[in-house]
Design a protein around this motif. Structure first.
Motif, PDB file in Angstrom:
ATOM      1  N   TYR A   1       0.859  -1.187   0.000  1.00 30.67           N
ATOM      2  CA  TYR A   1       0.000   0.000   0.000  1.00 30.67           C
ATOM      3  C   TYR A   1       0.891   1.232   0.000  1.00 30.67           C
ATOM      4  O   TYR A   1       1.938   1.255   0.664  1.00 30.67           O
ATOM      5  CB  TYR A   1      -0.900   0.000   1.234  1.00 30.67           C
ATOM      6  CG  TYR A   1      -1.886  -1.132   1.259  1.00 30.67           C
ATOM      7  CD1 TYR A   1      -2.732  -1.346   0.169  1.00 30.67           C
ATOM      8  CD2 TYR A   1      -1.964  -1.979   2.345  1.00 30.67           C
ATOM      9  CE1 TYR A   1      -3.640  -2.390   0.186  1.00 30.67           C
ATOM     10  CE2 TYR A   1      -2.875  -3.026   2.369  1.00 30.67           C
ATOM     11  CZ  TYR A   1      -3.709  -3.219   1.282  1.00 30.67           C
ATOM     12  OH  TYR A   1      -4.608  -4.253   1.285  1.00 30.67           O
ATOM     13  N   THR A   2       0.454   2.282  -0.695  1.00 32.66           N
ATOM     14  CA  THR A   2       1.305   3.471  -0.842  1.00 32.66           C
ATOM     15  C   THR A   2       1.543   4.178   0.488  1.00 32.66           C
ATOM     16  O   THR A   2       2.596   4.755   0.711  1.00 32.66           O
ATOM     17  CB  THR A   2       0.677   4.467  -1.832  1.00 32.66           C
ATOM     18  OG1 THR A   2      -0.731   4.491  -1.588  1.00 32.66           O
ATOM     19  CG2 THR A   2       0.955   4.081  -3.270  1.00 32.66           C
ATOM     20  N   ASP A   3       0.537   4.120   1.404  1.00 27.41           N
ATOM     21  CA  ASP A   3       0.726   4.794   2.692  1.00 27.41           C
ATOM     22  C   ASP A   3       1.570   3.968   3.652  1.00 27.41           C
ATOM     23  O   ASP A   3       1.976   4.450   4.691  1.00 27.41           O
ATOM     24  CB  ASP A   3      -0.633   5.136   3.324  1.00 27.41           C
ATOM     25  CG  ASP A   3      -1.522   3.914   3.445  1.00 27.41           C
ATOM     26  OD1 ASP A   3      -1.312   2.954   2.678  1.00 27.41           O
ATOM     27  OD2 ASP A   3      -2.424   3.923   4.302  1.00 27.41           O
ATOM     28  N   ARG A   4       1.848   2.719   3.325  1.00 21.79           N
ATOM     29  CA  ARG A   4       2.670   1.871   4.184  1.00 21.79           C
ATOM     30  C   ARG A   4       3.705   1.152   3.317  1.00 21.79           C
ATOM     31  O   ARG A   4       3.626  -0.057   3.119  1.00 21.79           O
ATOM     32  CB  ARG A   4       1.801   0.846   4.917  1.00 21.79           C
ATOM     33  CG  ARG A   4       0.847   1.475   5.908  1.00 21.79           C
ATOM     34  CD  ARG A   4       0.211   0.418   6.783  1.00 21.79           C
ATOM     35  NE  ARG A   4      -0.231   0.998   8.039  1.00 21.79           N
ATOM     36  CZ  ARG A   4       0.541   1.065   9.111  1.00 21.79           C
ATOM     37  NH1 ARG A   4       1.777   0.602   9.086  1.00 21.79           N
ATOM     38  NH2 ARG A   4       0.074   1.600  10.216  1.00 21.79           N
ATOM     39  N   PRO A   5       4.667   1.877   2.828  1.00 18.45           N
ATOM     40  CA  PRO A   5       5.611   1.270   1.880  1.00 18.45           C
ATOM     41  C   PRO A   5       6.524   0.221   2.507  1.00 18.45           C
ATOM     42  O   PRO A   5       7.073  -0.607   1.791  1.00 18.45           O
ATOM     43  CB  PRO A   5       6.430   2.467   1.373  1.00 18.45           C
ATOM     44  CG  PRO A   5       6.280   3.506   2.434  1.00 18.45           C
ATOM     45  CD  PRO A   5       4.953   3.308   3.056  1.00 18.45           C
ATOM     46  N   LEU A   6       6.666   0.246   3.845  1.00 20.65           N
ATOM     47  CA  LEU A   6       7.604  -0.683   4.487  1.00 20.65           C
ATOM     48  C   LEU A   6       6.920  -1.914   5.048  1.00 20.65           C
ATOM     49  O   LEU A   6       7.564  -2.762   5.651  1.00 20.65           O
ATOM     50  CB  LEU A   6       8.362   0.038   5.614  1.00 20.65           C
ATOM     51  CG  LEU A   6       9.284   1.153   5.129  1.00 20.65           C
ATOM     52  CD1 LEU A   6       9.853   1.904   6.309  1.00 20.65           C
ATOM     53  CD2 LEU A   6      10.399   0.601   4.276  1.00 20.65           C
ATOM     54  N   ASP A   7       5.584  -1.993   4.892  1.00 16.96           N
ATOM     55  CA  ASP A   7       4.850  -3.108   5.476  1.00 16.96           C
ATOM     56  C   ASP A   7       4.361  -4.076   4.399  1.00 16.96           C
ATOM     57  O   ASP A   7       3.999  -3.661   3.292  1.00 16.96           O
ATOM     58  CB  ASP A   7       3.617  -2.588   6.235  1.00 16.96           C
ATOM     59  CG  ASP A   7       3.964  -2.249   7.669  1.00 16.96           C
ATOM     60  OD1 ASP A   7       5.090  -2.576   8.082  1.00 16.96           O
ATOM     61  OD2 ASP A   7       3.104  -1.664   8.352  1.00 16.96           O
ATOM     62  N   GLY A   8       4.338  -5.332   4.761  1.00 21.89           N
ATOM     63  CA  GLY A   8       3.700  -6.316   3.893  1.00 21.89           C
ATOM     64  C   GLY A   8       2.196  -6.279   4.098  1.00 21.89           C
ATOM     65  O   GLY A   8       1.689  -5.484   4.884  1.00 21.89           O
ATOM     66  N   ILE A   9       1.474  -7.127   3.379  1.00 25.03           N
ATOM     67  CA  ILE A   9       0.017  -7.150   3.495  1.00 25.03           C
ATOM     68  C   ILE A   9      -0.390  -8.452   4.156  1.00 25.03           C
ATOM     69  O   ILE A   9       0.135  -9.517   3.834  1.00 25.03           O
ATOM     70  CB  ILE A   9      -0.635  -7.014   2.103  1.00 25.03           C
ATOM     71  CG1 ILE A   9      -0.210  -5.686   1.474  1.00 25.03           C
ATOM     72  CG2 ILE A   9      -2.148  -7.104   2.198  1.00 25.03           C
ATOM     73  CD1 ILE A   9      -0.584  -5.553   0.034  1.00 25.03           C
ATOM     74  N   PHE A  10      -1.299  -8.350   5.095  1.00 23.70           N
ATOM     75  CA  PHE A  10      -1.770  -9.532   5.801  1.00 23.70           C
ATOM     76  C   PHE A  10      -3.283  -9.476   5.905  1.00 23.70           C
ATOM     77  O   PHE A  10      -3.833  -8.515   6.435  1.00 23.70           O
ATOM     78  CB  PHE A  10      -1.113  -9.571   7.197  1.00 23.70           C
ATOM     79  CG  PHE A  10      -1.642 -10.663   8.091  1.00 23.70           C
ATOM     80  CD1 PHE A  10      -1.917 -11.922   7.588  1.00 23.70           C
ATOM     81  CD2 PHE A  10      -1.850 -10.439   9.443  1.00 23.70           C
ATOM     82  CE1 PHE A  10      -2.382 -12.939   8.397  1.00 23.70           C
ATOM     83  CE2 PHE A  10      -2.320 -11.448  10.267  1.00 23.70           C
ATOM     84  CZ  PHE A  10      -2.594 -12.691   9.740  1.00 23.70           C
ATOM     85  N   THR A  11      -3.971 -10.449   5.347  1.00 28.76           N
ATOM     86  CA  THR A  11      -5.437 -10.445   5.412  1.00 28.76           C
ATOM     87  C   THR A  11      -5.943 -11.792   5.903  1.00 28.76           C
ATOM     88  O   THR A  11      -5.332 -12.826   5.666  1.00 28.76           O
ATOM     89  CB  THR A  11      -6.078 -10.188   4.031  1.00 28.76           C
ATOM     90  OG1 THR A  11      -5.403 -10.985   3.071  1.00 28.76           O
ATOM     91  CG2 THR A  11      -6.022  -8.746   3.641  1.00 28.76           C
ATOM     92  N   ILE A  12      -7.085 -11.729   6.590  1.00 30.30           N
ATOM     93  CA  ILE A  12      -7.765 -12.949   7.024  1.00 30.30           C
ATOM     94  C   ILE A  12      -9.141 -12.937   6.374  1.00 30.30           C
ATOM     95  O   ILE A  12      -9.878 -11.964   6.508  1.00 30.30           O
ATOM     96  CB  ILE A  12      -7.916 -12.990   8.555  1.00 30.30           C
ATOM     97  CG1 ILE A  12      -6.548 -12.930   9.223  1.00 30.30           C
ATOM     98  CG2 ILE A  12      -8.633 -14.256   8.988  1.00 30.30           C
ATOM     99  CD1 ILE A  12      -6.618 -12.803  10.728  1.00 30.30           C
ATOM    100  N   ALA A  13      -9.452 -13.968   5.628  1.00 28.32           N
ATOM    101  CA  ALA A  13     -10.754 -14.041   4.967  1.00 28.32           C
ATOM    102  C   ALA A  13     -11.560 -15.167   5.599  1.00 28.32           C
ATOM    103  O   ALA A  13     -11.202 -16.336   5.468  1.00 28.32           O
ATOM    104  CB  ALA A  13     -10.581 -14.288   3.483  1.00 28.32           C
ATOM    105  N   ALA A  14     -12.601 -14.786   6.327  1.00 25.57           N
ATOM    106  CA  ALA A  14     -13.446 -15.805   6.959  1.00 25.57           C
ATOM    107  C   ALA A  14     -14.808 -15.760   6.302  1.00 25.57           C
ATOM    108  O   ALA A  14     -15.419 -14.703   6.202  1.00 25.57           O
ATOM    109  CB  ALA A  14     -13.574 -15.536   8.445  1.00 25.57           C
TER     110      ALA A  14
END
Lengths: 293, 251
Positions: free
Chosen positions: A68-81
């Protein structure tokens, strides 16, 4: 939309009457969990959790994307339930019920917002490339206490998961296949688990751990506490229902801590067993140059 | 249960002509649940189960276990009042299926003025009076011949346990212990001295009532265990189970 089948008046009254006598339909103590069973699949990050008749399957996966552009140093983590009609005819695809919304919300709060997964370690190239880790939760059978079972499944899947190894050389990112390099575990900081209490009686004076579906339909309130084995509470959710005494709630957190410690122990034991199962022949087999014939 | 020799059939299987009973020429062949006649001379199974033949009565049917109940006339069922209209109760026999109708006047000595008042969710023991395809089944809580309730009507107190249809059928046999292989209820009453009443519905519901809550819990757990273990769960094992359950469940 088909409605959830309600238990009969006789069943409702009986559950309450039995709980007042400290009895449950399946003979458990009020503060006991049903037998918990965890199996890992052949692939990494595949956890199948059975809690009595409740069964939840979680599958973790990872792919390389743009952060994400606002968090350039973070990876993405999602939980889909998602709750499918397979769980119960009253669940429909594309129409989230209250249970489903609460489930994904609580998982999000427990695992993602508590910083269990180190998202910064998922960053590959700042602002350009990162890992996107996703956990899919499938509820295969619903017999109460979905939240605890789902949370355990998510944590187990993530701790079991291995993402492909990568390297950066002269600005070129290489992702290795499992044959080239052994996949690496995720950067894991702590293991939070959910423990749900159900309250019964006019004042909510009876608190019960790990309610079955029948008990959930009769309860007057519930409270989900998420914490790790060090007793660090990630969140407490008491969504509506009858008000409960503060002292009772503190007792609940004490009980939750013992439950979480046994969860942690069980998960650690299962992970070691699984690692042993995968590690056939040990280091010697790895160092050998002999081919299978 | 039936002798070990009875063959297992799968849905769509043609029944071998040698299996059809022929000894009784006086009565016509009667087909029970799970069998279908495809003219001119094929017999097909529609479910998976054991093929049971009775040469004396010249009948054959398939014994199978399922959880979904389909109403048929004269079955005793345990329903649950869903709601009431001007002169009918709507009764749920199994969830997520059309409701059955129970007229307010189908109770013992019920008249327009003295009809029973049943709450929503109340469990009732009833007989299926009429069940046709494409129509809601109709129930009654009174015998048409005698005008008496004969044990039917609202079930008060106790609780209702869900079991598989196979176990419900086994419990409803005239001698469940000898023919059905379900001895737990007799054992609980005779050997452990528990006092309780039961009512079994063919729709896979068992109502258990007792003065003591603990007794009902023990009976429910015993039934669930027998249901899970299936037909191969012998009497000696059931005796052990009963002892264990009574010991475990505190007063």
């Amino acid at each position: 939309m088909p409605r959830e089948a309600e238990p009969s008046l006789n069943e409702k009254q009986f559950v309450l009457q039995a709980l007042k006598d400290n009895l449950r339909q399946d003979g458990r103590d009020l503060d006991a969990y049903r037998p918990l069973d965890l199996t890992f699949g052949d692939e990494y990050g595949h956890a199948d959790v059975k809690l009595g008749k409740t069964r939840v399957l979680a599958k973790a996966s990872a792919e390389v994307t743009v952060p994400y552009t606002d968090r350039p140093l973070d990876g993405i983590f999602t939980i889909a339930a998602e709750l499918s009609p397979m769980t119960s005819p009253s669940f429909e695809v594309g129409r989230p019920t209250e249970i489903e919304v609460l489930l994904s919300r609580l998982l999000e709060k427990t695992v993602r917002r508590s910083g269990a997964l180190d998202t910064e370690s998922l960053c590959l190239v700042a602002g350009q490339k990162c890992w996107s880790v996703r956990v899919d939760v499938h509820v295969l059978s619903h017999d109460g206490n979905l939240i605890d079972a789902a949370c355990f499944a998510v944590v187990a899947a993530l701790r079991h998961f291995r993402k492909p190894d990568t390297s950066m050389e002269a600005g070129v990112l290489t992702v290795y296949t499992p044959a080239e390099r052994e996949p690496v575990p995720l950067g894991w900081l702590h293991s939070p688990f959910c423990v749900t209490f159900s309250f019964f009686g006019d004042e909510g004076e009876i608190s019960v751990l790990d309610a079955t579906w029948l008990e959930e339909q009769v309860r007057v309130g519930s409270c989900t506490i998420s914490l790790n084995r060090h007793g660090e509470i990630c969140q407490i959710a008491k969504l509506g229902g009858t008000p409960v005494e503060a002292v009772a709630l503190i007792q609940c957190t004490q009980l939750a801590l013992t439950a979480v410690r046994s969860f942690t122990e069980y998960l650690d034991q299962k992970l070691t067993e699984d690692a042993k199962r995968r590690d056939k022949g040990g280091l010697l087999a790895e160092l050998s140059a002999e081919n299978d014939r | 249960m039936a002798a070990a020799a009875s063959p297992i059939v799968l849905p769509g299987d043609a029944i071998d002509p040698s299996l059809i009973p022929t000894s009784n020429k006086k009565r016509p062949l009667r087909l029970g649940p799970g069998l279908r006649h495809v003219p001119p001379d094929t017999l097909q199974s529609t479910v998976a189960g054991e093929l049971i033949t009775d040469p004396k009565k010249n009948t054959m049917y398939i014994e199978y276990n399922s959880r979904r109940y389909i109403a048929s006339p004269n079955d005793l069922v345990i329903g649950q009042i869903h709601h009431s209209s001007a002169d009918l109760y709507y009764v749920t026999l199994n969830p997520h299926a059309p409701q059955a109708l129970l007229p307010h006047l189908s109770f013992e000595s019920a008249t327009k003025k003295t009809r029973p008042q049943l709450d929503r969710g109340q469990a009732v023991y009833a007989r299926v009076a009429m069940a046709n395809k494409h129509m809601d089944p109709e129930l009654e809580c009174v015998s048409q011949q005698t005008g008496k309730s004969e044990g039917l009507g609202p079930l008060s107190g106790g609780t209702v346990f869900a079991v598989s249809l196979g176990l419900a059928r086994r419990l409803m046999l005239p001698r469940p212990r000898e023919d059905g292989g379900v001895a737990v209820l007799d054992l609980l009453a005779e050997e452990e001295g528990l006092v309780f009443e039961t009512a079994v519905g063919r729709n896979g519901r068992v109502w258990v009532g007792s003065e003591s809550v603990r007794t009902v819990v023990v009976v429910g757990r015993a039934l669930a265990e027998v249901d899970e273990r299936g037909a191969g769960f012998g009497e000696e094992a059931q005796r052990k189970l009963v002892r264990k359950l009574v010991r475990e469940t505190k007063a």
